[in-house]
Design an enzyme around this catalytic site. Structure first.
Site, short mmCIF file in Angstrom:
data_model
loop_
_atom_site.label_atom_id
_atom_site.label_comp_id
_atom_site.label_asym_id
_atom_site.label_seq_id
_atom_site.Cartn_x
_atom_site.Cartn_y
_atom_site.Cartn_z
N LYS A 155 0.98 -1.29 0.05
CA LYS A 155 0.00 -0.07 0.06
C LYS A 155 0.91 1.07 0.12
O LYS A 155 0.77 2.21 0.86
CB LYS A 155 -1.07 0.10 0.89
CG LYS A 155 -2.01 -1.11 0.97
CD LYS A 155 -2.83 -1.11 2.24
CE LYS A 155 -4.09 -2.26 1.96
NZ LYS A 155 -3.51 -3.75 2.10
N ASP A 213 -10.25 -7.97 -6.28
CA ASP A 213 -10.24 -7.99 -4.98
C ASP A 213 -11.61 -7.48 -4.59
O ASP A 213 -11.94 -6.40 -4.57
CB ASP A 213 -8.94 -7.32 -4.35
CG ASP A 213 -9.36 -7.27 -2.65
OD1 ASP A 213 -10.49 -7.05 -2.15
OD2 ASP A 213 -8.23 -7.16 -2.06
N1 GDD Z 1 -6.12 -15.13 9.60
C1 GDD Z 1 -6.05 -14.01 9.21
N2 GDD Z 1 -5.85 -13.05 10.23
N3 GDD Z 1 -6.50 -13.56 8.06
C2 GDD Z 1 -6.42 -12.18 7.82
C3 GDD Z 1 -6.17 -11.19 8.79
C4 GDD Z 1 -5.66 -11.67 10.33
O1 GDD Z 1 -5.39 -11.06 11.14
N4 GDD Z 1 -6.33 -9.98 8.39
C5 GDD Z 1 -6.56 -10.15 7.05
N5 GDD Z 1 -6.86 -11.51 6.79
C6 GDD Z 1 -7.21 -12.01 5.63
C7 GDD Z 1 -8.41 -11.56 4.88
O2 GDD Z 1 -9.37 -12.17 5.17
C8 GDD Z 1 -8.22 -11.51 3.37
O3 GDD Z 1 -8.64 -12.85 2.91
C9 GDD Z 1 -6.78 -11.48 3.26
O4 GDD Z 1 -6.15 -11.89 4.71
C10 GDD Z 1 -6.13 -10.27 2.92
O5 GDD Z 1 -6.60 -9.18 3.68
P1 GDD Z 1 -7.28 -7.89 3.17
O6 GDD Z 1 -7.79 -7.27 4.43
O7 GDD Z 1 -8.44 -8.41 2.06
O8 GDD Z 1 -6.17 -7.32 2.55
P2 GDD Z 1 -6.00 -6.41 1.10
O9 GDD Z 1 -7.08 -6.57 0.26
O10 GDD Z 1 -6.27 -4.87 1.91
O11 GDD Z 1 -4.47 -6.58 0.78
C11 GDD Z 1 -4.06 -7.94 0.39
O12 GDD Z 1 -4.71 -8.16 -0.75
C12 GDD Z 1 -4.12 -7.35 -2.18
C13 GDD Z 1 -4.79 -8.21 -3.24
O13 GDD Z 1 -6.27 -8.61 -2.95
C14 GDD Z 1 -2.59 -7.89 0.55
O14 GDD Z 1 -1.90 -9.19 0.28
C15 GDD Z 1 -2.20 -7.09 -0.76
O15 GDD Z 1 -0.56 -7.34 -0.98
C16 GDD Z 1 -2.72 -7.66 -2.08
O16 GDD Z 1 -2.34 -6.69 -3.37
MG MG Z 2 -8.73 -7.89 0.32
#
Ligand code: GDD
Ligand code: MG
Length: 324
Positions: A155, A213
């Protein structure tokens, strides 16, 4: 091979509906987001370990009542450990290598190619990357001419992003990376761990094709439109007794007589839609009531919510039992 699926986030960008329904259980094109992810695992994956936290009990209950195609095992965090902490907590008996998946990603590309790329190149892991217009909400990679990842920034500010190629949330890793995550403390995999793995060689698999996403209302509805178009849920034909056009996914227990559809709509169990109501590009959760003559467009309507007769809801997210 085993897959580790991260599923413990709070779904904050989909509030208020995620106050009662975990993001991964929101249905899109007729089935929960999580099942779209599990059903597309590449051949050779024989178990998915779900790293849960927020609303782990609800997810556990749903998965027990609706067993996915491949065996799943759940490991819950007592306190949220972040993506890295969750991996460490749930990754006890991962295969070598193992797949890592975010549970909110809907994609149209072939994940088997990722496995082949890791086998060819070696290194500690291979991340699927996709190219997006604005990389700032994601994890962004800087690559060399050989597709090796030189730098990874989670990010970044838009002007500081090293490229437009982002982490697609589907990657493959050697088991040893799990030992690099501190135990029992919150850790962000993307921010704190991935950068430390780069000297061990991490490669990119650049994927093309649909990717989304589904973590915000707008992106969730876009993912749903794609799934319908790709024939990965619902049907073109609308139910008897209704007018308009599909595609739609209507649960057989719902009552929709006299409704009109504008396409790309999921209607969950025991929903009641009154005569003359209009629905387009939306998701309606269990037992919601769309009264006669109401319209719902580009919206997510939570369980047991009510849209009053003649009322119009557009670009909204209604929580459980909300009234509009
Ligand atoms: N077990 C667990 N514990 N899972 C978690 C936690 C936690 O504390 N926090 C988040 N997750 C899970 C979410 O449920 C989701 O499936 C995944 O980890 C990624 O979390 P998001 O909150 O959706 O992250 P994002 O969308 O902002 O960013 C992530 O995804 C992007 C692509 O969709 C990152 O991995 C980025 O690098 C990536 O580009
Ligand atoms: Mg996500």
């Amino acid at each position: 091979m085993k897959a580790l699926v991260l599923i413990g986030g709070f779904g904050t960008r989909l509030r208020p509906v995620t106050y009662s329904v975990p993001k991964q259980l929101i249905p899109i094109a007729g089935k929960p987001m999580l099942y779209h992810v599990l059903d597309e695992l590449p051949p050779g994956v024989d178990e998915a370990v779900l790293a849960t936290g927020y609303k782990a009990d609800e997810i556990g209950r749903y998965v027990t009542e609706h067993p996915p195609k491949i065996p799943v095992r759940m490991v819950a965090e007592v306190e949220p450990l972040g993506t890295g902490g969750g991996m460490r907590n749930a990754g006890g008996d991962m295969s070598d290598p193992f797949l890592l998946l975010n549970s909110d990603v809907i994609a149209g590309f072939d994940s088997a190619a990722l496995l082949a790329r890791q086998a060819e190149r070696g290194g500690v892991g291979t991340m699927t990357l996709v190219e997006v217009e604005d990389p700032s909400p994601y994890g962004v990679a800087e690559l060399d001419g050989d597709d090796r990842i030189l730098r990874f920034v989670e990010k970044p500010r838009r002007e500081e992003a090293p490229s437009r190629w982002i982490n697609a949330g589907l990657s493959i890793w050697k088991r040893e990376v799990l030992g690099r995550i501190p135990d029992r403390v919150p850790v962000s995999w993307e921010q704190e761990v991935v950068p430390t793995l780069l000297p061990g060689r991490v490669y990119a698999y650049r994927a093309t094709g649909f990717w989304e996403d589904a973590g915000t209302p707008e992106r969730l509805l876009r993912a749903q439109r794609y799934l319908f178009e790709a024939g990965r849920g619902g049907r073109r034909a609308i139910p008897g007794g209704t007018t308009g056009k599909g595609p739609v996914a209507v649960d057989p227990s719902a009552s929709v007589d006299g409704a009109t559809f504008g396409g790309s709509v999921t209607i969950s169990a025991h929903v009641v839609v009154g005569a003359g109501a209009y629905l387009e590009d939306s998701v309606i959760l269990d037992r919601a009531n769309i009264e006669p003559g109401a319209s719902v467009l580009h919206s997510i309507v939570g369980p047991r919510a009510r849209v009053r007769a003649g009322h119009r809801v557009s670009h909204e997210v209604l929580g459980e039992a909300a009234e509009a």
